[in-house]
Design a protein around this motif. Sequence first.
Motif, PDB file in Angstrom:
ATOM      1  N   TRP A  75     -33.938 100.108 -14.007  1.00  0.00           N
ATOM      2  CA  TRP A  75     -35.121 100.636 -13.310  1.00  0.00           C
ATOM      3  C   TRP A  75     -35.834  99.541 -12.540  1.00  0.00           C
ATOM      4  O   TRP A  75     -36.296  99.746 -11.417  1.00  0.00           O
ATOM      5  CB  TRP A  75     -36.058 101.268 -14.328  1.00  0.00           C
ATOM      6  CG  TRP A  75     -37.143 102.120 -13.773  1.00  0.00           C
ATOM      7  CD1 TRP A  75     -38.381 101.725 -13.393  1.00  0.00           C
ATOM      8  CD2 TRP A  75     -37.089 103.535 -13.531  1.00  0.00           C
ATOM      9  NE1 TRP A  75     -39.113 102.802 -12.950  1.00  0.00           N
ATOM     10  CE2 TRP A  75     -38.344 103.925 -13.027  1.00  0.00           C
ATOM     11  CE3 TRP A  75     -36.115 104.506 -13.721  1.00  0.00           C
ATOM     12  CZ2 TRP A  75     -38.642 105.234 -12.686  1.00  0.00           C
ATOM     13  CZ3 TRP A  75     -36.417 105.817 -13.384  1.00  0.00           C
ATOM     14  CH2 TRP A  75     -37.649 106.176 -12.878  1.00  0.00           C
ATOM     15  N   ILE A  76     -35.895  98.356 -13.131  1.00  0.00           N
ATOM     16  CA  ILE A  76     -36.593  97.234 -12.499  1.00  0.00           C
ATOM     17  C   ILE A  76     -35.743  96.583 -11.411  1.00  0.00           C
ATOM     18  O   ILE A  76     -36.206  96.353 -10.284  1.00  0.00           O
ATOM     19  CB  ILE A  76     -36.990  96.188 -13.558  1.00  0.00           C
ATOM     20  CG1 ILE A  76     -38.068  96.761 -14.487  1.00  0.00           C
ATOM     21  CG2 ILE A  76     -37.500  94.908 -12.892  1.00  0.00           C
ATOM     22  CD1 ILE A  76     -38.372  95.884 -15.682  1.00  0.00           C
ATOM     23  N   LEU A  77     -34.472  96.285 -11.728  1.00  0.00           N
ATOM     24  CA  LEU A  77     -33.628  95.522 -10.815  1.00  0.00           C
ATOM     25  C   LEU A  77     -32.950  96.393  -9.767  1.00  0.00           C
ATOM     26  O   LEU A  77     -32.594  95.914  -8.693  1.00  0.00           O
ATOM     27  CB  LEU A  77     -32.572  94.750 -11.604  1.00  0.00           C
ATOM     28  CG  LEU A  77     -33.128  93.737 -12.621  1.00  0.00           C
ATOM     29  CD1 LEU A  77     -31.992  93.095 -13.400  1.00  0.00           C
ATOM     30  CD2 LEU A  77     -33.973  92.679 -11.920  1.00  0.00           C
ATOM     31  N   GLY A  78     -32.746  97.683 -10.072  1.00  0.00           N
ATOM     32  CA  GLY A  78     -32.201  98.608  -9.082  1.00  0.00           C
ATOM     33  C   GLY A  78     -30.757  98.346  -8.697  1.00  0.00           C
ATOM     34  O   GLY A  78     -30.369  98.633  -7.567  1.00  0.00           O
ATOM     35  N   TYR A  79     -29.935  97.814  -9.614  1.00  0.00           N
ATOM     36  CA  TYR A  79     -28.550  97.503  -9.264  1.00  0.00           C
ATOM     37  C   TYR A  79     -27.609  98.698  -9.406  1.00  0.00           C
ATOM     38  O   TYR A  79     -26.446  98.620  -9.027  1.00  0.00           O
ATOM     39  CB  TYR A  79     -28.021  96.328 -10.093  1.00  0.00           C
ATOM     40  CG  TYR A  79     -28.210  96.454 -11.583  1.00  0.00           C
ATOM     41  CD1 TYR A  79     -27.375  97.253 -12.349  1.00  0.00           C
ATOM     42  CD2 TYR A  79     -29.218  95.754 -12.233  1.00  0.00           C
ATOM     43  CE1 TYR A  79     -27.550  97.356 -13.718  1.00  0.00           C
ATOM     44  CE2 TYR A  79     -29.404  95.844 -13.600  1.00  0.00           C
ATOM     45  CZ  TYR A  79     -28.560  96.649 -14.339  1.00  0.00           C
ATOM     46  OH  TYR A  79     -28.736  96.761 -15.696  1.00  0.00           O
ATOM     47  N   ARG A  80     -28.105  99.798  -9.941  1.00  0.00           N
ATOM     48  CA  ARG A  80     -27.287 101.003 -10.031  1.00  0.00           C
ATOM     49  C   ARG A  80     -27.488 101.859  -8.779  1.00  0.00           C
ATOM     50  O   ARG A  80     -28.575 101.873  -8.195  1.00  0.00           O
ATOM     51  CB  ARG A  80     -27.670 101.803 -11.282  1.00  0.00           C
ATOM     52  CG  ARG A  80     -26.866 103.070 -11.509  1.00  0.00           C
ATOM     53  CD  ARG A  80     -27.158 103.602 -12.902  1.00  0.00           C
ATOM     54  NE  ARG A  80     -26.659 104.944 -13.096  1.00  0.00           N
ATOM     55  CZ  ARG A  80     -26.742 105.630 -14.247  1.00  0.00           C
ATOM     56  NH1 ARG A  80     -27.307 105.057 -15.303  1.00  0.00           N
ATOM     57  NH2 ARG A  80     -26.271 106.840 -14.357  1.00  0.00           N
ATOM     58  N   LYS A  81     -26.446 102.552  -8.373  1.00  0.00           N
ATOM     59  CA  LYS A  81     -26.549 103.390  -7.180  1.00  0.00           C
ATOM     60  C   LYS A  81     -27.581 104.496  -7.407  1.00  0.00           C
ATOM     61  O   LYS A  81     -27.864 104.873  -8.545  1.00  0.00           O
ATOM     62  CB  LYS A  81     -25.183 104.005  -6.860  1.00  0.00           C
ATOM     63  CG  LYS A  81     -24.153 102.977  -6.411  1.00  0.00           C
ATOM     64  CD  LYS A  81     -22.819 103.631  -6.077  1.00  0.00           C
ATOM     65  CE  LYS A  81     -21.810 102.589  -5.605  1.00  0.00           C
ATOM     66  NZ  LYS A  81     -20.491 103.198  -5.283  1.00  0.00           N
ATOM     67  N   PRO A  82     -28.188 105.033  -6.327  1.00  0.00           N
ATOM     68  CA  PRO A  82     -29.188 106.105  -6.471  1.00  0.00           C
ATOM     69  C   PRO A  82     -28.687 107.232  -7.365  1.00  0.00           C
ATOM     70  O   PRO A  82     -27.550 107.686  -7.240  1.00  0.00           O
ATOM     71  CB  PRO A  82     -29.389 106.572  -5.027  1.00  0.00           C
ATOM     72  CG  PRO A  82     -29.121 105.358  -4.211  1.00  0.00           C
ATOM     73  CD  PRO A  82     -28.000 104.631  -4.916  1.00  0.00           C
ATOM     74  N   THR A  83     -29.552 107.645  -8.273  1.00  0.00           N
ATOM     75  CA  THR A  83     -29.185 108.625  -9.296  1.00  0.00           C
ATOM     76  C   THR A  83     -30.292 109.663  -9.439  1.00  0.00           C
ATOM     77  O   THR A  83     -31.471 109.310  -9.403  1.00  0.00           O
ATOM     78  CB  THR A  83     -28.966 107.930 -10.653  1.00  0.00           C
ATOM     79  OG1 THR A  83     -27.947 106.942 -10.514  1.00  0.00           O
ATOM     80  CG2 THR A  83     -28.556 108.938 -11.720  1.00  0.00           C
ATOM     81  N   VAL A  84     -29.910 110.910  -9.631  1.00  0.00           N
ATOM     82  CA  VAL A  84     -30.871 111.978  -9.894  1.00  0.00           C
ATOM     83  C   VAL A  84     -30.864 112.276 -11.387  1.00  0.00           C
ATOM     84  O   VAL A  84     -29.835 112.657 -11.952  1.00  0.00           O
ATOM     85  CB  VAL A  84     -30.531 113.260  -9.108  1.00  0.00           C
ATOM     86  CG1 VAL A  84     -31.546 114.357  -9.426  1.00  0.00           C
ATOM     87  CG2 VAL A  84     -30.513 112.974  -7.610  1.00  0.00           C
ATOM     88  N   THR A  85     -32.002 112.076 -12.036  1.00  0.00           N
ATOM     89  CA  THR A  85     -32.154 112.425 -13.448  1.00  0.00           C
ATOM     90  C   THR A  85     -32.707 113.840 -13.531  1.00  0.00           C
ATOM     91  O   THR A  85     -33.608 114.210 -12.775  1.00  0.00           O
ATOM     92  CB  THR A  85     -33.113 111.443 -14.147  1.00  0.00           C
ATOM     93  OG1 THR A  85     -32.600 110.111 -14.011  1.00  0.00           O
ATOM     94  CG2 THR A  85     -33.243 111.780 -15.622  1.00  0.00           C
ATOM     95  N   HIS A  86     -32.182 114.629 -14.453  1.00  0.00           N
ATOM     96  CA  HIS A  86     -32.558 116.038 -14.560  1.00  0.00           C
ATOM     97  C   HIS A  86     -33.399 116.256 -15.819  1.00  0.00           C
ATOM     98  O   HIS A  86     -33.032 115.801 -16.909  1.00  0.00           O
ATOM     99  CB  HIS A  86     -31.308 116.917 -14.590  1.00  0.00           C
ATOM    100  CG  HIS A  86     -30.471 116.785 -13.348  1.00  0.00           C
ATOM    101  ND1 HIS A  86     -30.476 117.733 -12.344  1.00  0.00           N
ATOM    102  CD2 HIS A  86     -29.630 115.804 -12.927  1.00  0.00           C
ATOM    103  CE1 HIS A  86     -29.664 117.349 -11.376  1.00  0.00           C
ATOM    104  NE2 HIS A  86     -29.136 116.188 -11.707  1.00  0.00           N
ATOM    105  N   VAL A  87     -34.525 116.948 -15.648  1.00  0.00           N
ATOM    106  CA  VAL A  87     -35.459 117.188 -16.750  1.00  0.00           C
ATOM    107  C   VAL A  87     -35.707 118.688 -16.865  1.00  0.00           C
ATOM    108  O   VAL A  87     -36.089 119.342 -15.892  1.00  0.00           O
ATOM    109  CB  VAL A  87     -36.795 116.446 -16.533  1.00  0.00           C
ATOM    110  CG1 VAL A  87     -37.722 116.663 -17.718  1.00  0.00           C
ATOM    111  CG2 VAL A  87     -36.547 114.949 -16.313  1.00  0.00           C
ATOM    112  N   HIS A  88     -35.482 119.212 -18.067  1.00  0.00           N
ATOM    113  CA  HIS A  88     -35.618 120.654 -18.320  1.00  0.00           C
ATOM    114  C   HIS A  88     -36.792 120.899 -19.259  1.00  0.00           C
ATOM    115  O   HIS A  88     -36.971 120.191 -20.255  1.00  0.00           O
ATOM    116  CB  HIS A  88     -34.324 121.184 -18.952  1.00  0.00           C
ATOM    117  CG  HIS A  88     -34.316 122.662 -19.185  1.00  0.00           C
ATOM    118  ND1 HIS A  88     -34.889 123.252 -20.291  1.00  0.00           N
ATOM    119  CD2 HIS A  88     -33.807 123.682 -18.426  1.00  0.00           C
ATOM    120  CE1 HIS A  88     -34.718 124.566 -20.218  1.00  0.00           C
ATOM    121  NE2 HIS A  88     -34.080 124.842 -19.110  1.00  0.00           N
TER     122      HIS A  88
END
Length: 412
Positions: free
Chosen positions: A312-325
Motif C-alpha cells: 500500500w505504501i510502496l505501490g510496487y504491485r500492479k493496480p488492483t481492485v479490492t472487493h467489499v461485500h
Amino acid sequence: MTATPRPGTPAAAAAAAASTLALRSRSPLAPSEKDSTESNVRMAVTLEEAPWLGWMLVKALMRFAFMVANNLVAIPSYICYVILLQPLRVLDSKRFWYLEGIMYKWLLGMVASWGWYAGYTVMEWGEDIKAISKDEAVMLVNHQATGDVCTLMMCLQDKGLVVAQMMWLMDHIFKYTNFGIVSLIHGDFFIRQGRSFRDQQLLLLKKHLEHNYRSRDRKWIVLFPEGGFLRKRRETSQAFAKKNNLPFLTHVTLPRFGATQIILNALVPRQENGSPAGGDAKELESKSKGLQWIIDTTIAYPKAEPIDIQTWILGYRKPTVTHVHYRIFPIKDVPLETNDLANWLYQRFIEKEDLLSHFYETGAFPPSKDHKEAVSRDMTLSNMWIFLIQSFAFLSGYMWYNIIQYVYHCLF
C-alpha cells in the motif's frame, strides 16, 4: 564438386552455425548446454525488465519519501491542534470530539490516498451502508492482511461522518506504530491476543467502552472477530472445527465471540422485557438510540492475494481492485446469549466462506436473495478533496514548526 568455404570467412561461420543447428536438431541438448541456454534466456528477460524494475524502485522510494514527509507533518499537526483545543474539551466536549473526529477522518483519508494513487481501488457489493451511516453499528470484518485496514479506511471515506465517529479494535502491536498515538487520542482500543490475556482484555474492553464510546460520540465500531490473519489462524481454526464437529473453512477462520459479546452487552439498548431494541431493516429511518445494526463485511482480493501495508505504501504491485461485500442485520435479530451468539457468528462466517468461494470462482459476489443479479458500485475518492487535506497538512506542519521555533528562541 562442392566448394569448401575458406576458414575465417562469413560463409564459413554461417556453415558452422548451420552445422551446429543440424546437430542439435538430431540430438537433445546436453544438461550443461541446456542450463546455459536457459540461463541466457533468463538473463535476456531480466535485461528487458531492468528499466521497468528500475522505475518501480524509483517510484517506491519516492512514495516512501512522501509517506514519511506526510507523517512528519500530519501527525504532529494533529497532536498540536488537539492540545490547542483542550479548553474547548472542558467547555464543550461534544464539539471538541467532533473537531477531533474531522481531523482523524482527514488523516485516514491521507492513508487512503496512498493506495488510491497506486491504483488500489475498491468495488462495493451488497447492501448500501450509507443508509445507516448516522446510526450506531458494528462492522464484523474478515481479516487476511494489514491492507484490510487500509481498504476500510478508503471505502468508508464517502460514508458521511462514519470515519470521524468510528472506534477501531486492533491488535496491540499497532499501538507502537507511527499512527499509534493518534489512535490513542481518538479512543481506539488495542487488544492483546493470546489465551492467557483473553479474560483481562475483555474486561479492559468493557471499561473502555463505558468511558470512551458515548462520551466521545462514537457511532461505529470496526472489529475483526477472527482474532488474527487468515494465514496464521487457518490451521488452528480447522483443527478446532474438526474437534468440535464444525464446518471446515478455507477462506476464513471460525470467529471468536468474546469481544463481540462485550460490545453488544455494553451498547445494545434493552426493552422492558429484556429483549434487544433496535431498528428494522425496512425502516432505516429509525430514531431509536443505542446500537442498532450489525454490518457483516467481507473483503475479497483477486486470486486470493491480499494487499499488505508495505504494498500500500510502496505501490510496487500492479493496480488492483479490492472487493467489499456488505450485509446489514438489525440488532433485534442478533441473539445476545453466549451459545446462541456463538452459533450466530459461526453462521455468518460460514456464509462468508460461501461468498468468497463464489467470488474466487466467478470474479463476482453472488446476488442477494431479493435480486436476480449482483450489483456492484465503484467507490471513488475526490482528487480535489485529497489535494486540499494534503495541502492543509503540509501548511499546518510549516505553521507549527515556525510557532515552535519562535517559542524556543523566546525561551532560550
